[in-house]
Design an enzyme around this catalytic site. Sequence first.
Site, PDB file in Angstrom:
ATOM      1  N   MET A  30       5.784  -2.907  -0.198  1.00 46.63           N
ATOM      2  CA  MET A  30       4.909  -1.760   0.044  1.00 46.63           C
ATOM      3  C   MET A  30       3.625  -2.211   0.732  1.00 46.63           C
ATOM      4  O   MET A  30       2.607  -1.513   0.701  1.00 46.63           O
ATOM      5  CB  MET A  30       4.597  -1.038  -1.272  1.00 46.63           C
ATOM      6  CG  MET A  30       5.803  -0.353  -1.869  1.00 46.63           C
ATOM      7  SD  MET A  30       5.406   1.074  -2.911  1.00 46.63           S
ATOM      8  CE  MET A  30       4.399   0.310  -4.168  1.00 46.63           C
ATOM      9  N   HIS A  37       4.594 -12.284  -1.722  1.00 45.51           N
ATOM     10  CA  HIS A  37       5.502 -11.744  -0.704  1.00 45.51           C
ATOM     11  C   HIS A  37       5.907 -12.838   0.287  1.00 45.51           C
ATOM     12  O   HIS A  37       7.072 -12.908   0.701  1.00 45.51           O
ATOM     13  CB  HIS A  37       4.820 -10.606   0.071  1.00 45.51           C
ATOM     14  CG  HIS A  37       4.470  -9.419  -0.764  1.00 45.51           C
ATOM     15  ND1 HIS A  37       3.178  -9.126  -1.091  1.00 45.51           N
ATOM     16  CD2 HIS A  37       5.243  -8.449  -1.322  1.00 45.51           C
ATOM     17  CE1 HIS A  37       3.158  -8.016  -1.829  1.00 45.51           C
ATOM     18  NE2 HIS A  37       4.394  -7.582  -1.971  1.00 45.51           N
TER      19      HIS A  37
END
Length: 282
Positions: A30, A37
Amino acid sequence: MKLFHTIVELQNALFDDRKEGKSVGLVPTMGALHEGHASLVKKSVEDNDVTVVSVFVNPTQFNDPKDLNSYPRDLDADCKLLESVGANYVFAPSVDEMYPSPDNRHFEFPPVSTVMEGAHRPGHFNGVCQVVSRLFYIVHPDKAYFGEKDWQQIAVVKAMVKSLGINIEIVECPIIRDSDGLAKSSRNTLLSADERRIAPSIYKSLKESVDYAKNHSVQETHDYVVNKINAVDGLDVEYFEIVDGNTLQDIKNWEDSDYVVGCITVYCGARPVRLIDHIKYQ
């Protein structure tokens, strides 16, 4: 690295890759990307010929409109990070592109989707399954990568994949933490300096409880963690559950399971910021 905003552009690029026999990895995000990430992307780049990273703040998984509106967004910064770690394609669609019509599909996989986050955030996992399944159908990846910080989410996605009969490997990647133990999270950017200072108390208490648990019951360990965190001014435990790591059901005794996990959600600060974490006991 190429940035796509539409499904057809992305699928055209992937069609050419597939013709050449290339394997495809997907990292759903998101945005507001961080080192956690980046570790997922690096793993995908290592495992696959092509790595796709989706950047999409999915409205259907937010049960609080204020939480949706405050969620951090910075696509330019995200793209710079993704290019630095070797991502091939970034897919950043609009809400209308992802949902040209309302997604009325309903996903429920009890007990894994109905306890903890499922109980405290009604509709959350339904929204997760809507967007993740849609991404799987758009990209058709060989493997998809998820961080263990969202530990319950992985269990739900695995249940969804099994239910829908999707041929995809779900790859779990370890939590990336700051030097003081706080789990990397996009929401950390919402913390003030004072809130950032106290947030590591969450993981510190969880770690200490592993030794405490060796000589105390499940209930005593539960209370130890909750009381220790709540004693920190500015922290408020929403829930702490000690569960079987496979079924996500509460255990009463340590002997009830050989895979025991403690899952916690804590509100930090006056706004507040909602932080999640977990610890493995055995």
